[in-house]
Design a protein around this motif. Sequence first.
Motif, PDB file in Angstrom:
ATOM      1  N   GLY A   6      36.633 -29.060  39.819  1.00 52.92           N
ATOM      2  CA  GLY A   6      36.372 -28.135  40.917  1.00 52.92           C
ATOM      3  C   GLY A   6      35.501 -26.955  40.559  1.00 52.92           C
ATOM      4  O   GLY A   6      35.262 -26.098  41.392  1.00 52.92           O
ATOM      5  N   PHE A   7      35.010 -26.854  39.327  1.00 54.21           N
ATOM      6  CA  PHE A   7      34.156 -25.743  38.907  1.00 54.21           C
ATOM      7  C   PHE A   7      32.833 -26.278  38.407  1.00 54.21           C
ATOM      8  O   PHE A   7      32.757 -27.356  37.829  1.00 54.21           O
ATOM      9  CB  PHE A   7      34.830 -24.924  37.799  1.00 54.21           C
ATOM     10  N   HIS A  13      36.698 -20.668  33.875  1.00 57.22           N
ATOM     11  CA  HIS A  13      37.862 -20.867  34.730  1.00 57.22           C
ATOM     12  C   HIS A  13      38.472 -19.490  35.031  1.00 57.22           C
ATOM     13  O   HIS A  13      38.644 -18.684  34.116  1.00 57.22           O
ATOM     14  CB  HIS A  13      38.863 -21.761  33.993  1.00 57.22           C
ATOM     15  N   PRO A  14      38.813 -19.177  36.285  1.00 59.10           N
ATOM     16  CA  PRO A  14      39.347 -17.845  36.620  1.00 59.10           C
ATOM     17  C   PRO A  14      40.579 -17.457  35.799  1.00 59.10           C
ATOM     18  O   PRO A  14      40.710 -16.304  35.393  1.00 59.10           O
ATOM     19  CB  PRO A  14      39.693 -17.946  38.102  1.00 59.10           C
ATOM     20  N   ALA A  15      41.472 -18.390  35.516  1.00 56.24           N
ATOM     21  CA  ALA A  15      42.669 -18.065  34.727  1.00 56.24           C
ATOM     22  C   ALA A  15      42.285 -17.691  33.295  1.00 56.24           C
ATOM     23  O   ALA A  15      42.846 -16.764  32.710  1.00 56.24           O
ATOM     24  CB  ALA A  15      43.645 -19.235  34.737  1.00 56.24           C
ATOM     25  N   LYS A  16      41.320 -18.397  32.726  1.00 51.61           N
ATOM     26  CA  LYS A  16      40.881 -18.088  31.367  1.00 51.61           C
ATOM     27  C   LYS A  16      40.145 -16.754  31.340  1.00 51.61           C
ATOM     28  O   LYS A  16      40.285 -15.981  30.386  1.00 51.61           O
ATOM     29  CB  LYS A  16      39.991 -19.201  30.817  1.00 51.61           C
ATOM     30  N   GLU A  17      39.371 -16.462  32.368  1.00 47.22           N
ATOM     31  CA  GLU A  17      38.672 -15.176  32.462  1.00 47.22           C
ATOM     32  C   GLU A  17      39.690 -14.034  32.543  1.00 47.22           C
ATOM     33  O   GLU A  17      39.560 -13.022  31.858  1.00 47.22           O
ATOM     34  CB  GLU A  17      37.750 -15.157  33.686  1.00 47.22           C
TER      35      GLU A  17
END
Length: 115
Positions: A6-7, A13-17
């Motif tokens: 999905g990216f 990835h937003p969670a990793k950021e």
Amino acid sequence: MSVHNGFKPGTRHPAKEAQAQRAASLREENEQVRQAMESHAAIDQAIGVLLAASDVTPGQGWDVLREIPQHTNRKLRHVAELLTAWTRTGNLPADIRTELDRQLALHAHSRQPDR
């Protein structure tokens, strides 16, 4: 354009950021706590120097130490380090010495029980 989970390729990835930002924030906070502890130790040692070198109470020692930077354009921690080094070197910058003498004279006249 290829999409993976999905990216877009090459995007974080937003969670990793968020995790990376949190880690950076914690490192900064840790450094601030370390510096605060070092400053606190330097200040406590300088108050001890004032107690040993003069007839002030611990509260008055704090007052004297707090006033010196305000009249010498130096940071409190730096003044504390200079006072502590003075016990080893016998050297104290003239502006610090002048203000220290002035503050001690002011507090000698107002000696009261410690707060």
